[in-house]
Scaffold this motif. Structure first.
Motif, mmCIF file in Angstrom:
data_model
loop_
_atom_site.group_PDB
_atom_site.id
_atom_site.type_symbol
_atom_site.label_atom_id
_atom_site.label_comp_id
_atom_site.label_asym_id
_atom_site.label_seq_id
_atom_site.Cartn_x
_atom_site.Cartn_y
_atom_site.Cartn_z
ATOM 1 N N ASP A 876 0.816 -1.215 0.000
ATOM 2 C CA ASP A 876 0.000 0.000 0.000
ATOM 3 C C ASP A 876 0.850 1.265 0.000
ATOM 4 O OD1 ASP A 876 -2.115 -1.735 0.125
ATOM 5 O OD2 ASP A 876 -2.299 -1.616 2.313
ATOM 6 N N GLY A 877 1.924 1.275 0.788
ATOM 7 C CA GLY A 877 2.779 2.454 0.823
ATOM 8 C C GLY A 877 3.423 2.711 -0.524
ATOM 9 N N LEU A 878 3.820 1.654 -1.212
ATOM 10 C CA LEU A 878 4.438 1.792 -2.526
ATOM 11 C C LEU A 878 3.414 2.282 -3.555
ATOM 12 C CD1 LEU A 878 7.279 1.355 -3.615
ATOM 13 C CD2 LEU A 878 6.614 -0.975 -4.265
ATOM 14 N N VAL A 879 2.187 1.857 -3.419
ATOM 15 C CA VAL A 879 1.112 2.347 -4.295
ATOM 16 C C VAL A 879 0.980 3.857 -4.153
ATOM 17 C CG1 VAL A 879 -1.394 2.337 -4.643
ATOM 18 C CG2 VAL A 879 -0.170 0.175 -4.387
ATOM 19 N N GLU A 880 1.002 4.354 -2.928
ATOM 20 C CA GLU A 880 0.910 5.796 -2.697
ATOM 21 C C GLU A 880 2.089 6.529 -3.343
ATOM 22 O OE1 GLU A 880 -1.503 7.471 -1.305
ATOM 23 O OE2 GLU A 880 -2.700 5.713 -0.766
ATOM 24 N N THR A 881 3.285 5.936 -3.215
ATOM 25 C CA THR A 881 4.459 6.558 -3.830
ATOM 26 C C THR A 881 4.300 6.646 -5.343
ATOM 27 O OG1 THR A 881 5.886 5.724 -2.063
ATOM 28 C CG2 THR A 881 6.960 6.348 -4.131
ATOM 29 N N ALA A 882 3.848 5.559 -5.958
ATOM 30 C CA ALA A 882 3.661 5.543 -7.413
ATOM 31 C C ALA A 882 2.614 6.564 -7.838
ATOM 32 C CB ALA A 882 3.265 4.138 -7.859
ATOM 33 N N ARG A 883 1.544 6.648 -7.088
ATOM 34 C CA ARG A 883 0.492 7.611 -7.405
ATOM 35 C C ARG A 883 1.025 9.045 -7.329
ATOM 36 N NH1 ARG A 883 -4.601 8.417 -3.520
ATOM 37 N NH2 ARG A 883 -2.964 9.523 -2.406
ATOM 38 N N SER A 910 -18.336 -2.232 -5.470
ATOM 39 C CA SER A 910 -19.636 -1.558 -5.561
ATOM 40 C C SER A 910 -19.509 -0.091 -5.185
ATOM 41 C CB SER A 910 -20.637 -2.263 -4.636
ATOM 42 O OG SER A 910 -20.837 -3.604 -5.029
ATOM 43 N N ALA A 911 -18.773 0.178 -4.098
ATOM 44 C CA ALA A 911 -18.565 1.563 -3.681
ATOM 45 C C ALA A 911 -17.828 2.356 -4.747
ATOM 46 C CB ALA A 911 -17.803 1.596 -2.364
ATOM 47 N N ALA A 912 -16.832 1.725 -5.397
ATOM 48 C CA ALA A 912 -16.058 2.417 -6.437
ATOM 49 C C ALA A 912 -16.942 2.776 -7.626
ATOM 50 C CB ALA A 912 -14.894 1.538 -6.877
ATOM 51 N N ASN A 913 -17.788 1.852 -8.050
ATOM 52 C CA ASN A 913 -18.656 2.121 -9.201
ATOM 53 C C ASN A 913 -19.661 3.233 -8.891
ATOM 54 O OD1 ASN A 913 -17.629 0.284 -11.122
ATOM 55 N ND2 ASN A 913 -18.600 -1.411 -10.029
ATOM 56 N N LEU A 914 -20.198 3.229 -7.670
ATOM 57 C CA LEU A 914 -21.135 4.288 -7.290
ATOM 58 C C LEU A 914 -20.437 5.641 -7.254
ATOM 59 C CD1 LEU A 914 -23.059 2.390 -4.466
ATOM 60 C CD2 LEU A 914 -24.012 3.143 -6.656
ATOM 61 N N ALA A 915 -19.216 5.675 -6.706
ATOM 62 C CA ALA A 915 -18.473 6.934 -6.655
ATOM 63 C C ALA A 915 -18.130 7.425 -8.054
ATOM 64 C CB ALA A 915 -17.199 6.751 -5.831
ATOM 65 N N ALA A 916 -17.821 6.473 -8.963
ATOM 66 C CA ALA A 916 -17.502 6.858 -10.338
ATOM 67 C C ALA A 916 -18.701 7.480 -11.042
ATOM 68 C CB ALA A 916 -17.000 5.630 -11.109
ATOM 69 N N ARG A 917 -19.909 7.151 -10.583
ATOM 70 C CA ARG A 917 -21.127 7.716 -11.176
ATOM 71 C C ARG A 917 -21.563 8.991 -10.448
ATOM 72 N NH1 ARG A 917 -22.660 2.130 -11.465
ATOM 73 N NH2 ARG A 917 -24.134 2.317 -9.731
ATOM 74 N N ALA A 933 -19.736 6.340 7.962
ATOM 75 C CA ALA A 933 -18.322 6.117 8.304
ATOM 76 C C ALA A 933 -17.780 4.892 7.578
ATOM 77 C CB ALA A 933 -18.162 5.960 9.811
ATOM 78 N N ALA A 934 -18.601 3.837 7.496
ATOM 79 C CA ALA A 934 -18.172 2.630 6.787
ATOM 80 C C ALA A 934 -17.989 2.916 5.304
ATOM 81 C CB ALA A 934 -19.193 1.510 6.989
ATOM 82 N N ALA A 935 -18.865 3.762 4.736
ATOM 83 C CA ALA A 935 -18.725 4.126 3.325
ATOM 84 C C ALA A 935 -17.413 4.864 3.091
ATOM 85 C CB ALA A 935 -19.908 4.973 2.882
ATOM 86 N N VAL A 936 -17.071 5.770 4.014
ATOM 87 C CA VAL A 936 -15.810 6.503 3.897
ATOM 88 C C VAL A 936 -14.625 5.539 3.930
ATOM 89 C CG1 VAL A 936 -14.302 8.177 5.035
ATOM 90 C CG2 VAL A 936 -16.762 8.638 4.836
ATOM 91 N N SER A 940 -11.862 4.921 0.988
ATOM 92 C CA SER A 940 -10.430 5.102 1.273
ATOM 93 C C SER A 940 -9.637 3.883 0.824
ATOM 94 C CB SER A 940 -10.222 5.354 2.772
ATOM 95 O OG SER A 940 -10.867 6.540 3.171
ATOM 96 N N ALA A 941 -10.190 2.706 1.078
ATOM 97 C CA ALA A 941 -9.522 1.476 0.642
ATOM 98 C C ALA A 941 -9.449 1.419 -0.884
ATOM 99 C CB ALA A 941 -10.263 0.260 1.190
ATOM 100 N N VAL A 942 -10.533 1.853 -1.553
ATOM 101 C CA VAL A 942 -10.549 1.860 -3.017
ATOM 102 C C VAL A 942 -9.466 2.777 -3.555
ATOM 103 C CG1 VAL A 942 -11.886 2.573 -5.036
ATOM 104 C CG2 VAL A 942 -12.970 1.212 -3.236
ATOM 105 N N TYR A 943 -9.402 4.014 -3.029
ATOM 106 C CA TYR A 943 -8.412 4.976 -3.519
ATOM 107 C C TYR A 943 -6.995 4.452 -3.308
ATOM 108 C CZ TYR A 943 -12.473 8.106 -3.219
ATOM 109 O OH TYR A 943 -13.700 8.666 -3.340
ATOM 110 N N ARG A 944 -6.783 3.832 -2.122
ATOM 111 C CA ARG A 944 -5.439 3.318 -1.837
ATOM 112 C C ARG A 944 -5.059 2.192 -2.781
ATOM 113 N NH1 ARG A 944 -6.407 1.687 2.814
ATOM 114 N NH2 ARG A 944 -6.422 -0.575 2.450
ATOM 115 N N LYS A 945 -5.965 1.262 -2.992
ATOM 116 C CA LYS A 945 -5.652 0.091 -3.819
ATOM 117 C C LYS A 945 -5.535 0.435 -5.299
ATOM 118 C CE LYS A 945 -7.722 -3.405 -0.775
ATOM 119 N NZ LYS A 945 -8.725 -4.493 -0.665
#
Length: 960
Positions: A876-883, A910-917, A933-936, A940-945
């Motif tokens: 995950d940390g390396l993903v952030e660096t690449a981003r 599902s959360a990612a697709n809804l946010a994309a719309r 809070a769970a949606a947030v 956050s997990a989607v953005y990180r991954k």
């Protein structure tokens, strides 16, 4: 019979709240809740405990629990601890589980229990123990857990009732105390009763209960005066007056057992239950227990007294014929005695006898004169052996006899210890052998008894084992094989106690006096092995030369030769010889078989051979060997340190392959097992070190630091070699936390420790690579020299992963065009290796360097590839660096490949697709039926991954 008055009438006074708790638990277990309550989604188990002093009504209450459970269609498992059976290993476990399994044929039982058959079968008395090493206690407990869980699901709903838990044997009680909290996840109700002042320490789990019991046991209180009055009138008639009833309550203190027995005496004596007869109650009450009970018993005649004594010595589930033999009575005389004791409300039952109440059994047993009691135990042991029940049944009685130099007693105790140890109860076996040693054994057998005693203490008391084995070596030993086995076992326990130098010296002394060439070779092999794990070995290069010379002339004809060749394999890895040399010797070691659970052998060498393939970039072969080794461990029931090592090192393998999420799961499993073995053990050091490495690779530096602090992962370090090297991992952690000076000092110290021993392979211990990074800030020239020296060593070993990692470090501490040159070469090597995480690091580093030197197109290619690899690794940390690097290059997040979106859970996708719309977080929460809070957290997990944020999410998920 007094207790049966309450049971037959089923009138239980002033236990309404207790029975309500039982009814509620049974209702939730069966889905039949009271008062129209809504049933739960699934049956729920529970743990209920009732605590109270002797005679308070625990047994009567549990009898009612069994009756109600059976009436509701539950399968009922029942057991009772016994004062005389506390030393009989698994006595309670057998009462609970044996009736459920004993009627099954052997083939069906094997099918039902699968790999657990040979592990739990001997403990439950379902089969004889097999030859070979016994299961460790944790493995056996896991097996018993599996059996009970399997039965609970198969025969649901199930109720397990344990009475007099304070008298349960330690093996059963320790298992149940660990298992009981899991009842809530099963269709199983566990109900336990005990005397709180007699509950042993290893059953503390019953004092603090989870869930519906309110966080504590339910205490049983004495009966009130009105309840005693109702009990009296139910038994003797409504004409019992208030004064008489109140005196009954006063003399018994509201104790249900004493009250019932007192009423029975009132009826037997024909006492009128009115105030004029109340003065007789105190004398009658005295006859119910203690000296009064003994006096009452003595009036029944000598034969009856002897029969009662024999029953008290035998304990529970008393067979009349066996009691007659112990008492020395004929059949008719014993039958008359049993009838008299039943009439006196001392015994109950016909085919199997038991005391009406444990208080009576205790009083009768304590009334036996000490000399007679010892003789009766001796007679009981002889009768049990004569009856064919075997040494294990007789052993608890032999423990109560006086030492008399009887070779037969020693023989039976040794046999019982062997059976008990192989069944998985080393503590019980140790008590039998300690008693055999006090007998004492014949002079010629003393060393053998000490050896067996030391072996029984091996897993639980290593220091005691050392003392016994050293004492055994001081005895005259005619059997050379016995002496050799003592030496092997002594060196093993010393090594596993972090006393490797003593283990090596013990073998060295014996090697000098051993004449048998094959035995000497075995001892040399053992010494080589323990020296290989010594962090303070004074002359590693000399040992390495001797090992090389010996291994090169051996053909691998037997296990000893293959162990030496295996050690040669590992030595080649440590010294950084070309990897093909190490692999050649590894294949030689495996050619004739190298099992991980060989009798009287350690598992260390097979593990080292397997790891040699990993360091040489052959992880698939390592995985195969580990899978086979773990199967060996599990088949033997070794689920303690052995399995911890296996899971931890398998996690380490996944880490080196870049499969970080899997690595973390395996290492956490290994750490849980290691914590059960104990802190400070080698298994614990291994697990914590690998976990810190994995967490650092995943970018969770703060969590890695907390893990190190929680487990005291710092100096003083263990005397045994641990890999990854503890001091090096600690230095890497300090560096990740920004403590550069402290990290440099720690890593340099690691080098000073390893260099004289000839351990120079950065694939095994990359201390130089981390040191170069630590030196780069203040002494950049020295950092380059350090990195290049490590690179030369990596090239000598030749594994692409080692060379690639060293090149990446060389690039990090270099400047100018050399950085790109090293990184390009590193990527080339790592692409040919299984080290996916290292490849991701190198790709992102190369992309970053290319961006900085004005080559955006090339930078984009490497950064995107690095991002792909980092996402797949779970770094995950390396993903952030690449981003961040992509953003700095002005590059928009691109659509993700399927391999990347596959890392999302279904809910995250599902959360990612809804946010994309364009849905808001509140709308996503409503759509997915979670709180905001769970949606947030999901987003956050989607953005990180995915290596993006909400702005780029629509682009990343855009079809086509």
């Amino acid at each position: 019979m007094g207790q049966r008055i309450m049971r037959t009438s089923r009138t239980i006074f002033e236990r309404e709240s207790e029975l309500a708790a039982v009814d509620e638990a049974l209702g939730e277990l069966t889905g039949l809740l009271r008062d129209g309550a809504e049933p739960s989604d699934r049956p729920r188990g529970a743990l209920l405990a009732f605590a109270g002093r002797a005679g308070i009504g625990k047994t009567t209450l549990l009898a009612e629990v069994r009756r109600r459970a059976a009436a509701m269609g539950c399968t009922v498992l029942s057991a009772r601890g016994g004062d005389q059976e506390q030393r009989v290993a698994f006595h309670v476990a057998r009462q609970l589980l044996q009736p459920q399994l004993a009627g099954t044929g052997e083939s069906d039982l094997r099918t039902s229990l699968g790999s657990w058959y040979d592990i739990v079968g001997p403990a439950l008395g379902l089969c004889a123990p097999t030859a070979g090493a016994p299961p460790d206690q944790q493995g056996l407990r896991d097996g018993l857990d599996w059996v009970l869980t399997h039965l609970a699901v198969l025969r649901a709903p199930m109720v397990l009732v344990l009475d007099d838990a304070h008298w349960a044997d330690p093996e059963s009680l320790g298992w149940l105390a660990g298992f009981a909290p899991r009842a809530e996840q099963l269709p199983l109700l566990v109900v336990v009763a005990y005397r709180p002042d007699e509950l042993p320490d290893h059953a503390e789990a019953f004092r603090g209960l989870p869930g519906r019991a309110g966080g504590r046991p339910i205490g049983l209180e004495p009966l009130s005066a009105p309840a005693v009055a109702r009990l009296v009138r139910e038994a003797v008639g409504e004409y019992a007056d208030d004064a008489f009833c109140r005196e009954c309550w006063a003399v018994t203190g509201g104790n249900p057992f004493e009250t019932v027995e007192l009423i029975a005496k009132v009826r037997d004596r024909g006492v009128t239950p009115t105030e004029p007869g109340a003065h007789l109650l105190r004398d009658l009450a005295a006859a119910v227990k203690g000296s009064g009970l003994v006096t009452r018993l003595e009036r029944l005649g000598t034969s009856t007294v002897r029969f009662a004594w024999a029953c008290a010595v035998l304990g529970t589930e008393i067979h009349p014929q066996l009691a007659a033999a112990v008492a020395g009575l004929g059949h008719e005389e014993a039958a008359d005695a049993a009838d008299a004791l039943r009439g006196a409300r001392i015994l109950t039952g016909v085919d199997t006898l038991e005391f009406v109440h444990p208080l009576i059994a205790t009083a009768v047993y304590r009334a036996i004169q000490p000399g007679i009691r010892v003789a009766l135990h001796g007679q009981a042991a002889w009768c049990l052996i004569n009856d064919g029940q075997g040494p294990s049944a007789a052993a608890r009685h032999l423990l109560e006899t006086h030492p008399d130099g009887d070779a037969w007693v020693v023989q039976q105790l040794r046999a019982a210890a062997g059976e008990t140890l192989r069944a998985g109860a080393p503590d019980a076996a140790r008590s039998y052998l300690a008693r055999a040693l006090r007998e004492p054994p014949p002079f010629e057998d003393r060393a053998a008894v000490l050896y067996e005693l030391g072996s029984a203490s091996l897993l639980t008391e290593p220091a005691t084992t050392v003392n016994h084995l050293r004492a055994a070596l001081e005895e005259p030993i005619a059997d050379a094989a016995l002496r050799h086995n003592i030496v092997y076992r002594l060196s093993q326990v010393l090594a596993h106690s972090d006393r490797l130098a003593e283990a090596s010296d013990t073998l060295a002394r014996e090697i000098r006096v051993t004449e048998d060439a094959r035995v000497k070779l075995r001892m040399v092999a053992e010494q080589f092995m323990w020296d290989a794990f010594r962090a303070d070995e004074p002359d590693h290069p000399s040992r390495s030369r001797r090992l090389t010379k010996l291994a090169d002339r051996l053909k691998g004809r037997d296990l000893t030769e293959r162990y030496i060749i295996g050690l040669r394999t590992w030595d080649a890895v440590l010294r950084g010889e070309p990897s093909h040399v190490a692999l050649h010797h590894a294949e030689r070691a495996l050619a004739g078989g190298l099992g991980w659970a060989e009798a009287d052998r350690g598992f260390e060498v097979p593990v080292l051979v397997a790891l040699a393939f990993m360091y040489a970039d052959r992880p698939g072969r390592t995985e195969e060997l580990f899978a086979s080794g773990i199967a060996d461990f599990e088949q033997q029931g070794w689920r303690g340190a052995h399995l911890s090592f296996a899971y931890t090192l398998l996690g380490y393998l996944r880490y080196r392959r870049g499969r970080l999420a899997e690595a973390e799961d395996f290492v956490q499993a290994g750490l849980r097992l290691a914590e059960r073995v104990g802190p400070g053990t080698p298994a614990h050091w291994y697990a914590v070190g690998v976990l810190i490495e994995v967490l650092l690779a995943r970018g969770r530096v703060a969590e890695a630091a907390r893990t190190g602090e929680r487990h005291s992962f710092c100096a003083p370090y263990p005397a045994a070699v641990v890999f990854p090297d503890v001091q090096t991992v600690h230095g890497e952690l300090l560096l990740a936390r920004g403590l550069v000076k402290e990290a440099a000092e720690e890593l340099a110290a690691a080098g000073r420790r390893l260099e004289p021993r000839g351990i120079r392979n950065p694939a095994w211990c990359p201390w130089q690579l981390h040191l170069a990074r630590a030196e780069a800030l203040e002494t950049p020239e020295r950092a380059v020299d350090t990195a290049l020296e490590a690179l030369a060593r990596a090239r000598q070993f030749g594994a692409p992963s080692a060379v690639g990692q060293a090149l990446r470090t060389a690039a990090e501490v270099s400047s100018g065009s050399a950085r790109i040159k090293y990184l390009e070469e590193a990527v080339g090597h790592l692409e040919r290796s299984p080290a996916a995480y290292e490849l991701a690091c190198a790709l992102i580093a190369l992309g970053t360097e290319l961006r900085r030197t004005g080559r955006p197109r090339d930078a984009a290619e490497h950064l995107y590839r690095g991002l792909d690899a980092a996402v797949q690794c779970g770094a995950d940390g390396l993903v952030e660096t690449a981003r961040d690097e992509l953003a700095a290059a002005g590059l928009r997040p691109r659509r993700l490949h399927s391999t990347e979106t596959d890392t999302l859970t279904s809910r995250e996708r599902s959360a990612a697709n809804l946010a994309a719309r364009g849905r808001t977080e509140a709308e996503i929460a409503r759509e997915l039926q979670v709180d905001e809070a769970a949606a947030v957290r999901l987003l956050s997990a989607v953005y990180r991954k995915m290596g993006t944020d909400s702005t780029g999410l629509a682009v990343a998920l855009k079809p086509g």
